[in-house]
Scaffold this motif. Sequence first.
Motif, short mmCIF file in Angstrom:
data_model
loop_
_atom_site.label_atom_id
_atom_site.label_comp_id
_atom_site.label_asym_id
_atom_site.label_seq_id
_atom_site.Cartn_x
_atom_site.Cartn_y
_atom_site.Cartn_z
N VAL A 297 0.85 -1.18 0.00
CA VAL A 297 0.00 0.00 0.00
C VAL A 297 0.89 1.24 0.00
O VAL A 297 1.87 1.31 0.75
N THR A 298 0.55 2.19 -0.84
CA THR A 298 1.25 3.46 -0.90
C THR A 298 0.24 4.57 -0.64
O THR A 298 -0.84 4.58 -1.25
N LEU A 299 0.57 5.46 0.26
CA LEU A 299 -0.26 6.63 0.54
C LEU A 299 0.44 7.84 -0.05
O LEU A 299 1.51 8.24 0.41
N VAL A 300 -0.15 8.40 -1.09
CA VAL A 300 0.38 9.61 -1.71
C VAL A 300 -0.22 10.79 -0.96
O VAL A 300 -1.44 10.94 -0.91
N ARG A 301 0.65 11.62 -0.38
CA ARG A 301 0.18 12.68 0.50
C ARG A 301 1.06 13.90 0.39
O ARG A 301 2.04 13.88 -0.33
N LYS A 302 0.71 14.95 1.11
CA LYS A 302 1.57 16.12 1.22
C LYS A 302 1.53 16.63 2.65
O LYS A 302 0.53 16.42 3.36
N PRO A 303 2.59 17.28 3.08
CA PRO A 303 2.62 17.82 4.45
C PRO A 303 1.55 18.88 4.64
O PRO A 303 1.22 19.63 3.72
N GLY A 304 0.97 18.91 5.84
CA GLY A 304 -0.02 19.93 6.18
C GLY A 304 -1.41 19.66 5.65
O GLY A 304 -2.28 20.50 5.77
N CYS B 176 -4.94 14.01 4.42
CA CYS B 176 -3.83 13.06 4.35
C CYS B 176 -3.55 12.46 5.72
O CYS B 176 -3.29 11.25 5.84
N ASP B 177 -3.62 13.30 6.76
CA ASP B 177 -3.43 12.80 8.12
C ASP B 177 -4.51 11.79 8.49
O ASP B 177 -4.23 10.74 9.07
N ASP B 178 -5.76 12.10 8.13
CA ASP B 178 -6.87 11.18 8.39
C ASP B 178 -6.67 9.87 7.64
O ASP B 178 -6.88 8.78 8.19
N ALA B 179 -6.28 9.97 6.38
CA ALA B 179 -6.06 8.78 5.56
C ALA B 179 -4.95 7.92 6.14
O ALA B 179 -5.05 6.69 6.18
N GLN B 180 -3.89 8.57 6.61
CA GLN B 180 -2.77 7.81 7.17
C GLN B 180 -3.19 7.02 8.40
O GLN B 180 -2.74 5.88 8.58
N HIS C 45 3.02 13.97 -8.56
CA HIS C 45 2.40 15.30 -8.58
C HIS C 45 1.54 15.47 -9.83
O HIS C 45 0.39 15.89 -9.76
N ASP C 46 2.10 15.12 -10.98
CA ASP C 46 1.37 15.28 -12.25
C ASP C 46 0.13 14.40 -12.31
O ASP C 46 -0.90 14.80 -12.84
N ARG C 47 0.21 13.21 -11.75
CA ARG C 47 -0.90 12.26 -11.83
C ARG C 47 -1.99 12.49 -10.79
O ARG C 47 -3.17 12.28 -11.05
N TYR C 48 -1.60 12.91 -9.57
CA TYR C 48 -2.56 12.87 -8.47
C TYR C 48 -2.78 14.19 -7.74
O TYR C 48 -3.48 14.22 -6.73
N TRP C 49 -2.21 15.30 -8.21
CA TRP C 49 -2.27 16.56 -7.45
C TRP C 49 -3.67 16.92 -6.98
O TRP C 49 -3.87 17.35 -5.85
N GLU C 50 -4.66 16.76 -7.84
CA GLU C 50 -6.02 17.19 -7.48
C GLU C 50 -6.79 16.14 -6.69
O GLU C 50 -7.95 16.36 -6.35
N GLN C 51 -6.17 15.01 -6.39
CA GLN C 51 -6.89 13.94 -5.72
C GLN C 51 -6.34 13.58 -4.34
O GLN C 51 -6.91 12.74 -3.67
N ILE C 52 -5.25 14.18 -3.91
CA ILE C 52 -4.62 13.72 -2.68
C ILE C 52 -5.53 13.88 -1.47
O ILE C 52 -6.33 14.81 -1.44
N PRO C 53 -5.44 12.99 -0.52
CA PRO C 53 -4.57 11.82 -0.50
C PRO C 53 -5.08 10.72 -1.44
O PRO C 53 -6.29 10.59 -1.65
N VAL C 54 -4.14 9.96 -1.96
CA VAL C 54 -4.46 8.86 -2.85
C VAL C 54 -3.87 7.59 -2.24
O VAL C 54 -2.72 7.60 -1.78
N VAL C 55 -4.64 6.51 -2.25
CA VAL C 55 -4.14 5.23 -1.78
C VAL C 55 -3.98 4.32 -3.00
O VAL C 55 -4.91 4.15 -3.80
N LEU C 56 -2.76 3.78 -3.13
CA LEU C 56 -2.47 2.81 -4.19
C LEU C 56 -2.29 1.45 -3.54
O LEU C 56 -1.69 1.34 -2.46
N ILE C 57 -2.82 0.42 -4.19
CA ILE C 57 -2.58 -0.95 -3.76
C ILE C 57 -1.86 -1.63 -4.90
O ILE C 57 -2.37 -1.70 -6.02
N ASP C 58 -0.66 -2.10 -4.61
CA ASP C 58 0.19 -2.74 -5.63
C ASP C 58 0.33 -1.84 -6.86
O ASP C 58 0.31 -2.31 -7.99
N VAL D 162 -10.53 7.76 2.89
CA VAL D 162 -10.23 6.33 2.89
C VAL D 162 -11.23 5.63 3.80
O VAL D 162 -11.31 5.94 4.98
N ASN D 163 -11.97 4.69 3.23
CA ASN D 163 -12.94 3.91 3.99
C ASN D 163 -12.24 2.66 4.53
O ASN D 163 -11.72 1.85 3.76
N GLU D 164 -12.24 2.52 5.83
CA GLU D 164 -11.52 1.42 6.49
C GLU D 164 -11.98 0.04 5.99
O GLU D 164 -11.16 -0.81 5.66
#
Length: 93
Positions: A19-26, A30-34, A60-73, A82-84
């Motif tokens: 699992v990869t969490l694409v996020r940005k500081p602040g 993103c904090d909730d998703a993490q 950045h180019d792929r996901y800027w408008e969607q963060i946080p983004v969760v990738l699986i594999d 993110v729904n648990e």
Amino acid sequence: MAGMSALFRRKAEPRERRVTLVRKPGCHLCDDAQLVVEKVCGELGVPWEPRDIAEDQDLHDRYWEQIPVVLIDGEQHTFWRVNEERLRRALTD
């Protein structure tokens, strides 16, 4: 294996997933998703990694408008919230 029929594909064990969490500081979302990713991955023994969108131009180019983004594999699972239970199902089904 991506092009292989689901009939012949071996079901991956949760600990074999990534699992990869694409996020940005602040970013409060993103904090909730993490928190959700840490909880679910911790319970299932799934490795996960945070990736800072500001440090990777491709992300950045792929996901800027969607963060946080969760990738699986490497494939997008969800964005913004993110729904648990949905994440847990995706990692165990």
